[in-house]
Structure formats: C-alpha cells, structure tokens
Design a protein around this motif. Structure first.
Motif, PDB file in Angstrom:
ATOM      1  N   GLY A 276     -24.108 -25.215  19.128  1.00  0.00           N
ATOM      2  CA  GLY A 276     -24.914 -24.616  18.066  1.00  0.00           C
ATOM      3  C   GLY A 276     -26.202 -25.373  17.788  1.00  0.00           C
ATOM      4  N   GLY A 277     -26.447 -26.429  18.579  1.00  0.00           N
ATOM      5  CA  GLY A 277     -27.698 -27.175  18.409  1.00  0.00           C
ATOM      6  C   GLY A 277     -27.642 -28.252  17.350  1.00  0.00           C
ATOM      7  N   ARG A 278     -26.423 -28.635  16.942  1.00  0.00           N
ATOM      8  CA  ARG A 278     -26.271 -29.658  15.906  1.00  0.00           C
ATOM      9  C   ARG A 278     -25.807 -30.965  16.528  1.00  0.00           C
ATOM     10  NH1 ARG A 278     -21.991 -29.564  10.879  1.00  0.00           N
ATOM     11  NH2 ARG A 278     -20.562 -29.898  12.628  1.00  0.00           N
ATOM     12  N   PHE A 279     -26.345 -32.100  16.036  1.00  0.00           N
ATOM     13  CA  PHE A 279     -25.913 -33.410  16.514  1.00  0.00           C
ATOM     14  C   PHE A 279     -24.724 -33.886  15.680  1.00  0.00           C
ATOM     15  CE2 PHE A 279     -30.136 -33.330  18.322  1.00  0.00           C
ATOM     16  CZ  PHE A 279     -29.971 -33.991  19.541  1.00  0.00           C
ATOM     17  N   GLU A 280     -23.681 -34.361  16.383  1.00  0.00           N
ATOM     18  CA  GLU A 280     -22.500 -34.911  15.720  1.00  0.00           C
ATOM     19  C   GLU A 280     -22.247 -36.317  16.243  1.00  0.00           C
ATOM     20  OE1 GLU A 280     -19.204 -32.355  16.488  1.00  0.00           O
ATOM     21  OE2 GLU A 280     -19.621 -31.031  14.783  1.00  0.00           O
TER      22      GLU A 280
ATOM     23  N   ARG B 286     -35.408 -31.829  19.906  1.00  0.00           N
ATOM     24  CA  ARG B 286     -36.195 -32.942  19.366  1.00  0.00           C
ATOM     25  C   ARG B 286     -36.093 -33.062  17.847  1.00  0.00           C
ATOM     26  NH1 ARG B 286     -42.004 -32.602  22.594  1.00  0.00           N
ATOM     27  NH2 ARG B 286     -41.167 -32.901  24.719  1.00  0.00           N
ATOM     28  N   GLY B 287     -36.124 -31.922  17.160  1.00  0.00           N
ATOM     29  CA  GLY B 287     -36.067 -31.957  15.706  1.00  0.00           C
ATOM     30  C   GLY B 287     -34.772 -32.572  15.198  1.00  0.00           C
ATOM     31  N   GLY B 288     -33.648 -32.150  15.782  1.00  0.00           N
ATOM     32  CA  GLY B 288     -32.364 -32.702  15.369  1.00  0.00           C
ATOM     33  C   GLY B 288     -32.242 -34.175  15.705  1.00  0.00           C
TER      34      GLY B 288
END
Length: 547
Positions: free
Chosen positions: A360-364, A329-331
């Motif tokens: 890794g939990g990062r949005f691209e 949610r944060g990302g």
C-alpha cells in the motif's frame, strides 16, 4: 560533539585536538597543550599519534628508554568524533624536519586506521626514502559489540574490526608490534637500516622542554563480527529493549509490525559518520548477514541544516540504494525525519531499524535497536526518562557493581583464568590482546580509568575475585600522571584488607616506577613485581596454570 563539529566546519582558523585525550606536546620545546606526564618525555626525533592516552605514555616511555625521544606527540583521542585524525598527523610528520620516524597507535572503532593505511601505502609509493612507520592496534580480542572503555571504542554497522585494521596497516608497509614497550628498540632497528639517523644531541640542548607556568613542578596543596545486527549488549551507553524502541517509534507515529518476510526488508539507521564528522543515514537493501557489510552505505548530512526534502540529494540517493520506487521518496523522507528527531532530541548514538515498504506504499518498522549516550544522564541528569528504561537486574552483576566506582569492567567468555586490572582503556585492551598472544586466557577487561587509587584497586580486586575462574591476577599500570609508588601502596593495602589468596603479578612503569617496584618486592606478600611486560606475562600465565 556533533554540534561542535558542525560549527568548526564553518571556519578554518581553529583546530580541535581530541576530544577525550591528553593533548599535544612538542618534546623539543615548541608547545605543550594538555596534561602529559613530562618525566616520560625526551627531546628526540620520533612523531607519535595515538587514540589511547595510556598507550601513548607507554609508547613515549619506550622511545625514551631507547634513547630516541620524541619530536611531536599528537593525541587523536578515544571519542567517536576526533578533531584531528591519523591522516592529519601523518601529513604533519611527513613534512616535519624534526621527525625521522613515525608511530601510530590505534584501536577498535571507526575507520581512521584504514584511512591511515591508505595514506601510508600512497606515501611509500611516491617517496623514495620514506620515514619508517610502526603501529599498534588495540582490541584484537575485544568481544564483538562491546564498548571497551573509550567512548568511541565500538564498531558501528559496516566498520572494520581491530584485526582488519591490523592487517590493513601491515599490508600498507607499517611495522606492527603487539605491545608498546617494543616500539623503542624496534624503531631504533628500523632507523639503523635506513639512511635516516636520529640526531638526538642536535635537539636536546637549547630547545629542550622549558617548564613555564603550565609545566612547572608544583607541590600539590591539600568491520566488526556482527553476530546479530540488532542484538548487541554494549555498556557505557544504554541500549533499550525492542518493545521500548517500538514505543518510542509509535510516539512519533511510525507504524511498527513484528513480523514480515525477510526478503522484503531493508535496514535503515541513523548513526555517526566518524570520517565526515557528522550524523549519517546508514542504509542496506538487505538484512542478509553475509551481504550487509558489502551493501551497507553511509549517507552523511549536515547536523545544523539537514536537507531531507524528497527532491534534494539525500533522499533520492537513499531511495535508489535501497532499490525503492521513486514514488516512495515522500514516505522515506517522513521516516528518516522522525528517526532524526528521536536521535537528536534523545541524544542517541545509533538508531538501527529493519523496515519494509508495504504494497500500500506505507513504511513499517519490524525490528529496532536503539542506543543512547548515557553520559547525558550521568553528567547532568538529562534524558532521565530514557535512563529509567534500563533494567540492571538483567545485566552482568559484576559489571553493574564496577560501574558504581567508575570502573569499566567487561566479563569475557570462555575459560579465562587470568584477571586483569589496568589503568586506561587502550592499555587494558592491549593487555588482554598481548596476554592472549602469549598463551594466556583472560577472564575480564578492567579499566580503572584515571582512578587507580587504593580504593579503586580494592574494588577492582573484589570484583575480579568474585569470578571463580580467576586463578591469578595481572595488574598492569602505567604511572603517567599517577605515581607508581602511590599505586603500589594502593595494591598492598587492598591485598591486605581483602585477605587475598590469589597470586598477583604487578607490572609498574612510568613515574616513580623503581620506588613502586621496590615497595611491591619488599611487601612480604605473594605479589610479584616486574617492569618488563614479557616477563610479567610469562609469570602470570605460569601462575594461572599452576593453580
């Protein structure tokens, strides 16, 4: 307009009609707010609501010729965000004792016609003696992804195309026509088969339209077919290239990466919700073309006070719809906040992205298609840095040339042999639709707007004739605010100045139509004048086939 609507939603005393419309008029004398051509109107019993100004004039004139007249005419307008929609108008007509029949004129863009169809279906279900309803939908032949003159005449992701709207209205019980000149006799026939009878005499006496300060005559002083979600080429608004969109994303510290497994991607967009009259997030857990329409969902939010907190209602709902874990949610909040900043600050109308959540939990972001409202630049020089990204050398030359004269020209693909020249976006769309239905093949869509003068007619002829496919030209003008005799003079002068060899069929209706038709007929030029659309259509199709 998003800002205007956010303010309007805080009160209940003020209603917006339009924007981008002729206004509202009671032909039986109760009000007139706008710039409607009064000679077309007649006190009567038919309520009209329309997106298109020129199509509404044609509709009104057809009712007047049939002797039915009008009770109340409401303009919805051709903008993305309408202050008064079809359902609002239908509810008024249902309860208006002066209205015996209802006409709805729609076109591509948004879902207002689908909402109207649902209302009509419910109205017929709960009413023992419903008022007859007729309708027309413009843009059946509009190429996917193009803006057809009106600012709102384009379909956003997940919205229905014109054919879906046509079918929805027809299935709901409305009687559909392919041209507005058929409304008059069609409505007369419908009224004659019901217990409702027009009582024109009862409203055409003391209540007739009074010409006051604003109405006195004065002498003037001096779900679209989405071939590719992220590959559409619209005009009137500016789409930038993907690498340019990536540069904007990078400036907001949003990671971009060109390649990814499509199975891991989802679509996330910021656009406009035409029903909620607000901005919205459009999300789909897949980019599969066959599934996007079914799984795409809009999440409207407040323009003035958007709540993007991860513990609010918006972000958790989008997270769940995209099948993302709760810890994402944060990302997601960060990504949406940055897209909204771009949307608002740079006056976009749609920001479409393909994105994924990395291990890794990062949005691209892997794909981006950004559209901006270039009216901001054309009207007041705003957003110059965005406008400079446009490369006119890569666009259709005729379309760029037409733009210089304020003309909206769309070159159509295929074997088009008929050039079209029309004043008004809705009427131009309907002209292409109707000619195609009659067996013709149109080479272009051309809307002169409200500028059907001799100079714009000349420029239009020049652009149309630059297409070698064109064997005949169809000029379809409804002289509402512009007089037909003035338009006829412009056509004749342009034809002579350009030494044109292509045969031209001219259909003039509206103010001073008889004078205009006479000028065309007596010009001695290979111009063919008609008042009936059917006759004019048959003639231009015949000429195109003979050449």
């Amino acid at each position: 307009m998003l800002r205007v609507h956010s303010i309007l939603q805080t009160q209940s005393k003020t209603r917006l009609v339009g924007a981008n419309c002729p206004g509202i008029i009671s032909a039986i004398g109760k009000c007139r707010i706008g710039f409607q051509p009064l000679p077309c109107f007649l006190p009567g019993n038919i309520g009209v609501v329309a997106k298109s100004g020129t199509l509404s004039y044609e509709t009104v004139a057809s009712l007047t010729r049939a002797g039915l007249g009008q009770s109340l005419c409401i303009s919805m307008g051709g903008d993305v965000l309408a202050g008064t929609n079809f359902v609002d108008a239908l509810q008024i007509f249902e309860n208006d004792p002066d209205t015996e029949g209802i006409i709805l004129v729609g076109e591509i863009g948004g879902t207002a016609e689908i909402d109207a169809a649902e209302w009509i279906r419910d109205y017929h279900r709960r009413t023992s003696n419903p008022k007859p309803i007729m309708a027309l939908v413009g843009g059946l032949e509009a190429p996917p992804g193009r803006i057809m003159g009106h600012a709102g005449a384009w379909a956003a992701p997940g919205e229905p195309d014109a054919r879906a709207k046509y079918k929805a209205l027809q299935d709901a019980g409305a009687v559909l026509v392919n041209h507005p000149e058929k409304f008059g006799e069609g409505m007369k026939a419908l009224l004659s088969t019901t217990s409702r009878r027009p009582s024109i005499q009862s409203v055409s006496g003391s209540q007739s339209q009074k010409r006051g300060f604003h109405t006195a005559r004065r002498t003037p002083s001096g779900v679209q077919n989405r071939d590719n979600l992220l590959n559409r080429a619209q005009r009137r608004n500016l789409y930038i290239k993907q690498h340019q969109a990536f540069d904007i994303l990078k400036s907001e510290s949003i990671p971009v990466h060109n390649t990814v497994d499509p199975d891991d991607e989802f679509t996330l967009s910021i656009s406009v919700d035409r029903s909620a009259l607000s901005p919205c997030v459009v999300a789909s857990p897949t980019i599969d073309e066959d599934m996007t329409l079914a799984l795409s969902r809009k999440f409207p939010f407040s323009y003035a006070n958007p709540d993007f907190s991860k513990d609010g209602s918006l972000i958790p709902s989008i997270t769940s719809h995209l099948h993302l874990p709760d810890n994402a949610r944060g990302g997601l909040q960060n990504l949406i906040e940055k897209l909204w900043h771009i949307f608002k600050e740079k006056e976009a109308f749609v920001l479409e992205t393909r994105a994924s959540l990395t291990p890794g939990g990062r949005f691209e972001v892997h794909g981006a298609h950004f559209g901006f409202d270039d009216a901001a630049y054309r009207s007041s020089g705003r957003q110059e840095e965005i406008h400079k990204l446009r490369n006119k050398d890569e666009e259709v030359p005729e379309e760029v040339e037409a733009e210089k004269d304020g003309i909206v020209y769309v070159k159509l693909q295929g074997e088009g042999s008929i050039g079209t020249l029309v004043n008004g976006a809705g009427l131009a769309m309907n002209t292409v639709d109707a000619l195609t239905l009659h067996g013709g093949h149109c080479a272009n869509f051309l809307d002169t707007g409200g500028k059907a003068t001799s100079e714009t007619v000349k420029s239009s002829f020049r652009i149309i004739c630059s297409d070698p496919r064109v064997k005949a030209i169809f000029v379809n003008i409804f002289g509402g605010l512009t007089r037909c005799d003035m338009i006829a003079e412009g056509v004749i002068l342009a034809f002579r100045d350009l030494d044109m060899k292509v045969p031209v069929v001219v259909r003039l209706r509206g103010t001073n139509e008889e004078a205009g038709q006479k000028m065309i007929a007596e010009s001695g030029l290979p111009l063919h004048a008609f008042d009936s659309f059917e006759d004019a259509a048959r003639k231009v199709i015949s000429l195109a086939r003979q050449s």
